[in-house]
Design a protein around this motif. Structure first.
Motif, short mmCIF file in Angstrom:
data_model
loop_
_atom_site.label_atom_id
_atom_site.label_comp_id
_atom_site.label_asym_id
_atom_site.label_seq_id
_atom_site.Cartn_x
_atom_site.Cartn_y
_atom_site.Cartn_z
N VAL A 177 10.42 11.16 -20.92
CA VAL A 177 10.65 11.02 -22.36
C VAL A 177 10.27 12.33 -23.04
CG1 VAL A 177 10.23 8.54 -22.35
CG2 VAL A 177 8.32 10.10 -22.75
N THR A 178 10.67 12.46 -24.30
CA THR A 178 10.29 13.62 -25.09
C THR A 178 9.54 13.16 -26.34
OG1 THR A 178 12.48 13.62 -26.13
CG2 THR A 178 12.13 15.12 -24.28
N ALA A 179 8.86 14.11 -26.98
CA ALA A 179 8.08 13.79 -28.17
C ALA A 179 8.12 14.97 -29.13
CB ALA A 179 6.64 13.47 -27.78
N ASN A 180 7.65 14.73 -30.35
CA ASN A 180 7.64 15.75 -31.38
C ASN A 180 6.24 15.84 -32.00
OD1 ASN A 180 8.51 17.64 -33.28
ND2 ASN A 180 9.32 16.08 -34.68
N PRO A 181 5.22 16.18 -31.20
CA PRO A 181 3.84 16.18 -31.71
C PRO A 181 3.58 17.16 -32.84
CG PRO A 181 3.96 17.30 -29.60
CD PRO A 181 5.28 16.64 -29.81
N ASN A 182 4.41 18.20 -32.94
CA ASN A 182 4.22 19.19 -34.00
C ASN A 182 4.96 18.84 -35.29
OD1 ASN A 182 2.63 21.12 -32.42
ND2 ASN A 182 4.51 21.39 -31.23
N ASN A 183 5.56 17.64 -35.31
CA ASN A 183 6.21 17.13 -36.53
C ASN A 183 7.27 18.11 -37.06
OD1 ASN A 183 6.78 15.35 -38.58
ND2 ASN A 183 4.98 15.84 -39.80
N ILE A 184 8.16 18.54 -36.17
CA ILE A 184 9.23 19.46 -36.52
C ILE A 184 10.42 18.66 -37.06
CG2 ILE A 184 10.74 21.28 -35.67
CD1 ILE A 184 8.79 21.42 -33.20
N PRO A 185 10.79 18.80 -38.33
CA PRO A 185 11.90 18.02 -38.89
C PRO A 185 13.21 18.21 -38.13
CG PRO A 185 10.63 19.05 -40.64
CD PRO A 185 10.13 19.64 -39.33
N GLY A 186 13.44 19.44 -37.64
CA GLY A 186 14.70 19.72 -36.95
C GLY A 186 14.82 19.11 -35.58
N PHE A 187 13.73 18.54 -35.05
CA PHE A 187 13.77 17.85 -33.76
C PHE A 187 14.83 16.75 -33.79
CE2 PHE A 187 12.11 14.09 -31.44
CZ PHE A 187 12.12 14.57 -30.15
N PHE A 188 14.82 15.95 -34.85
CA PHE A 188 15.86 14.95 -35.09
C PHE A 188 15.98 14.81 -36.61
CE2 PHE A 188 17.92 10.71 -35.05
CZ PHE A 188 18.93 10.98 -34.14
N PRO A 189 16.74 15.72 -37.25
CA PRO A 189 16.76 15.82 -38.71
C PRO A 189 17.17 14.56 -39.45
CG PRO A 189 18.54 17.11 -37.72
CD PRO A 189 17.63 16.70 -36.60
N TRP A 190 17.92 13.68 -38.83
CA TRP A 190 18.40 12.48 -39.51
C TRP A 190 17.25 11.53 -39.85
CZ3 TRP A 190 20.55 14.90 -35.36
CH2 TRP A 190 21.77 15.56 -35.63
N PHE A 191 16.14 11.62 -39.10
CA PHE A 191 14.94 10.84 -39.41
C PHE A 191 13.74 11.75 -39.65
CE2 PHE A 191 16.82 7.24 -36.61
CZ PHE A 191 17.58 6.78 -37.67
N GLU A 192 13.99 12.97 -40.13
CA GLU A 192 12.94 13.94 -40.43
C GLU A 192 12.05 14.23 -39.22
OE1 GLU A 192 12.95 10.94 -42.47
OE2 GLU A 192 14.63 11.87 -43.50
N GLY A 193 12.63 14.20 -38.03
CA GLY A 193 11.88 14.53 -36.82
C GLY A 193 11.14 13.37 -36.20
N LYS A 194 11.30 12.18 -36.75
CA LYS A 194 10.55 11.02 -36.25
C LYS A 194 11.49 10.01 -35.60
CE LYS A 194 6.83 11.48 -39.65
NZ LYS A 194 7.34 12.67 -40.35
N THR A 195 10.88 8.93 -35.09
CA THR A 195 11.61 7.88 -34.39
C THR A 195 11.16 6.52 -34.93
OG1 THR A 195 11.61 9.22 -32.36
CG2 THR A 195 12.16 6.89 -32.12
N TRP A 196 12.10 5.65 -35.21
CA TRP A 196 11.75 4.30 -35.65
C TRP A 196 11.22 3.49 -34.48
CZ3 TRP A 196 11.06 2.65 -40.41
CH2 TRP A 196 11.75 3.25 -41.46
N GLU A 197 10.20 2.68 -34.74
CA GLU A 197 9.68 1.76 -33.74
C GLU A 197 9.19 0.49 -34.44
OE1 GLU A 197 6.27 3.32 -31.71
OE2 GLU A 197 5.02 3.32 -33.52
N ILE A 198 8.98 -0.55 -33.66
CA ILE A 198 8.40 -1.78 -34.19
C ILE A 198 6.93 -1.80 -33.78
CG2 ILE A 198 8.45 -4.31 -34.16
CD1 ILE A 198 11.42 -4.14 -33.47
#
Length: 268
Positions: A177-198
């Motif tokens: 898996v991959t992660a964005n620990p540095n909170n880079i918006p461009g990692f996945f710009p459509w969700f501001e670099g984050k991932t939805w979870e429950i």
């Protein structure tokens, strides 16, 4: 086994195709590792159990046609892991007709997908679908009539069956898996670099522990470590942060290198 290399089966995910494996296939050719790509693009109206059944017949035919009598390795991306695991753990969990050495999963939705649930949410679904249309989901997407999406919802009968079946002791499971620990918006710009979870309380939240589409808690399997690759702050070795997101996992050379290390290793 062929020339000390185990044959490999490649299984793509939802709204994808066998072409995503092009770069990995090049490496397999260089290493003289035999492979075949399972293509389920023509089964978009089928349920995941039906595709698992198709994979069952495909494996039988491929092994018979190529004389592969020993164990194989399987590499899958995203929802492809659910297809493979349903075959191996639910359909073939007792007889174990399919002998698999390793199951290598890239960003798998092992415990269901928060996004699949959000797509169906009467309040948030429309906005998220609009955000991802043309990026991750097709035009004119309707989650209500998409059997893949319905099957991979966390509380679906399919996911319940998969979780209840348990892992096979004769298979080595690998999860990349991959992660964005540095909170880079461009990692996945459509969700501001984050991932939805429950979250554990059942509420939706965004996390940096994900690849933009699949959160780590959705990939996790009991007792199986996650191989986490973190997106760099800036371009490194010609790779930008966005190339670590879910969509690019099968094409990312760092991911491919990890896969190749697993494929060429002896069983643990």
């Amino acid at each position: 086994m062929c020339d000390n290399r185990y044959p490999v089966i490649l299984v793509h995910g939802w709204n994808s195709h066998p072409g995503i494996w092009k770069r990995l296939v090049s490496r397999l050719d260089e290493a003289s590792i035999p492979y075949r790509r399972f293509d389920h693009t023509g089964m978009k109206c089928s349920t995941l159990p039906e595709i698992s059944e198709s994979l069952h017949h495909y494996l039988q035919e491929v092994q018979d046609d190529n004389g592969w009598s020993g164990p194989i390795d399987i590499v899958c991306h995203s929802l492809g892991a659910c297809i493979v695991r349903y075959l191996l753990e639910v359909m073939d969990g007792t007889e174990r007709a399919h002998t698999v050495r390793q199951l290598i999963c890239l960003g798998p939705t092992n415990n269901g997908s928060a996004l699949a649930e959000l797509f169906n949410d009467p309040q948030s679904g429309k906005k998220i679908i609009e955000q991802l249309t043309g990026v991750f989901i097709p035009q004119e997407f309707d989650p209500a009539v998409d059997p893949f999406v319905q099957d991979v919802r966390p509380r679906s009968t399919f996911i319940h069956s998969l979780c209840a079946a348990g892992l096979r002791s004769d298979i080595i499971y690998r999860i990349i898996v991959t992660a964005n620990p540095n909170n880079i918006p461009g990692f996945f710009p459509w969700f501001e670099g984050k991932t939805w979870e429950i979250a554990e309380d059942g509420k939706y939240q965004k996390t940096l522990n994900g690849d933009g589409i699949v959160a780590h808690r959705e990939s996790a399997l009991s007792g199986i470590p996650l191989d986490i690759l973190s997106a760099p702050l800036e371009q490194v070795d010609h790779l930008t942060p966005d190339q670590y997101c879910h969509i690019y996992l099968p094409k990312n050379p760092i991911v491919i290198e990890q896969v190749m290390q697993f494929l060429t290793s002896e069983a643990d």
